[in-house]
Design an enzyme around this catalytic site. Structure first.
Site, PDB file in Angstrom:
ATOM      1  N   ASP A   1      38.448  47.352  40.782  1.00 42.37           N
ATOM      2  CA  ASP A   1      38.482  46.106  40.017  1.00 42.37           C
ATOM      3  C   ASP A   1      39.955  45.717  39.832  1.00 42.37           C
ATOM      4  OD1 ASP A   1      37.625  44.074  38.062  1.00 42.37           O
ATOM      5  OD2 ASP A   1      38.466  45.449  36.576  1.00 42.37           O
ATOM      6  N   LEU A   2      40.186  44.491  39.421  1.00 39.21           N
ATOM      7  CA  LEU A   2      41.563  44.020  39.230  1.00 39.21           C
ATOM      8  C   LEU A   2      41.975  43.964  37.764  1.00 39.21           C
ATOM      9  CD1 LEU A   2      41.835  41.216  41.953  1.00 39.21           C
ATOM     10  CD2 LEU A   2      42.767  43.532  42.017  1.00 39.21           C
ATOM     11  N   ASP A   3      41.530  42.944  37.034  1.00 40.80           N
ATOM     12  CA  ASP A   3      41.974  42.749  35.649  1.00 40.80           C
ATOM     13  C   ASP A   3      41.504  43.888  34.753  1.00 40.80           C
ATOM     14  OD1 ASP A   3      43.205  39.958  35.799  1.00 40.80           O
ATOM     15  OD2 ASP A   3      41.236  39.658  36.710  1.00 40.80           O
TER      16      ASP A   3
ATOM     17  N   LYS B   1      28.992  43.931  42.452  1.00 43.89           N
ATOM     18  CA  LYS B   1      30.031  44.530  43.282  1.00 43.89           C
ATOM     19  C   LYS B   1      29.462  45.693  44.085  1.00 43.89           C
ATOM     20  CE  LYS B   1      33.753  43.441  39.982  1.00 43.89           C
ATOM     21  NZ  LYS B   1      34.838  44.019  39.161  1.00 43.89           N
TER      22      LYS B   1
ATOM     23  N   ASP C   1      36.580  48.614  34.640  1.00 41.31           N
ATOM     24  CA  ASP C   1      36.683  48.604  33.179  1.00 41.31           C
ATOM     25  C   ASP C   1      35.656  47.711  32.501  1.00 41.31           C
ATOM     26  OD1 ASP C   1      37.823  46.076  33.894  1.00 41.31           O
ATOM     27  OD2 ASP C   1      38.869  46.053  31.963  1.00 41.31           O
TER      28      ASP C   1
END
Length: 272
Positions: free
Chosen positions: A11-13, A195, A218
């Site tokens: 994941d990114l953020d 995802k 997260d």
């Protein structure tokens, strides 16, 4: 070379990116080193591919893959579409009619043509300053529903979305996937979009399986990806609902410390 995992999925953020929504230097060095070892880099996010392309450009991972809009789209770094699962247009038009308090909640959509929202909120741009990806303000009662990856609602507080969530689940729960990507961001995709599902589709053309992947996340939109991967790791500051949903998964450090990169360096034996 005997690698512990064939792919790194993140994941990114709140996970791979710093709290300022940027890519840290240690993260860049780590992902470049992994790709040189033959490890696939897969970024899985609620963001649009335009956003992620910019981030991957800074990382310099040449063979990376983007799972975007929580799994509604999968593209390679060249922008080639590898997988797509859109909301039906007639369903999107019904979603646009969702009632909400416009003083506390804004409605958005990611579509093939870009990002659309019902009101101008400059603070939302902070999440996209690295890429310059920007929104278009529209009247959703007159807006089309073509090529829709997701419709999402952002509240000033999590409590602002309670009634919206109840309405959406009652009316559309059987035909959509409804999930929080952040504490105050509720997202609606087509049925069976996640995802994890997108990762499954991607791996159908690869020579390895989910068990050969290490994944980091997260948020509640990471549940399937983290649960199905061979190794799933949850960030220290993750949504408490994710920790409760996946109590068996390891909790690592925070994104402020670039903990994904640090964890990967240990797993793959990379020197600092």
């Amino acid at each position: 070379m005997n690698l512990p995992f064939r792919a790194m999925v993140s994941d990114l953020d709140g996970t791979l990116l710093t709290p300022e929504h940027l890519v840290g230097d240690l993260t860049i060095d780590t992902l470049r080193a992994l790709e040189q070892k033959g490890v696939d880099i897969i970024l899985a996010t609620g963001r649009n591919h335009t956003d992620v392309s910019s981030i991957l450009g800074k990382i310099g991972a040449e063979r990376a893959v983007m799972i975007t809009s929580n799994g509604a789209r999968v593209r390679d770094l060249q922008g080639n579409l590898l997988y797509s699962n859109s909301l039906p247009e007639e369903l999107v038009l019904e979603l646009y009619k969702t009632p909400f308090d416009t003083s506390k909640v804004c409605m958005n959509s990611y579509q093939d043509e870009g990002w659309f929202t019902n009101k101008d909120i400059p603070a939302m741009r902070q999440f996209h300053k690295e890429s310059g990806f920007d929104y278009n303000v529209v009247d959703f009662s007159k807006h089309h529903g073509r090529g829709t990856e997701k419709v999402f609602f952002i509240g000033k507080t999590p409590e602002d979305l309670v009634e919206v969530e109840t309405y959406l689940r009652d009316k559309f729960g059987d035909v959509t996937t409804i999930v929080y990507s952040a504490l105050a961001c509720l997202e609606v995709m087509n049925k069976n979009v996640s995802k994890g599902d997108a990762l499954k589709h991607l791996l159908e053309s690869r020579e390895y399986e989910l068990k050969d992947c290490i994944a980091f996340g997260d948020g509640m939109n990471d549940v399937e990806m983290l649960s199905w991967a061979g190794k799933g790791c949850i960030m220290k500051d993750a949504d408490i609902r994710l920790k409760m949903a996946c109590p068996e998964l390891e909790v690592i450090g925070s994104n402020k410390e670039e903990s994904v990169a640090r964890y990967l360096r240990t797993q793959f034996g990379l020197d600092y």
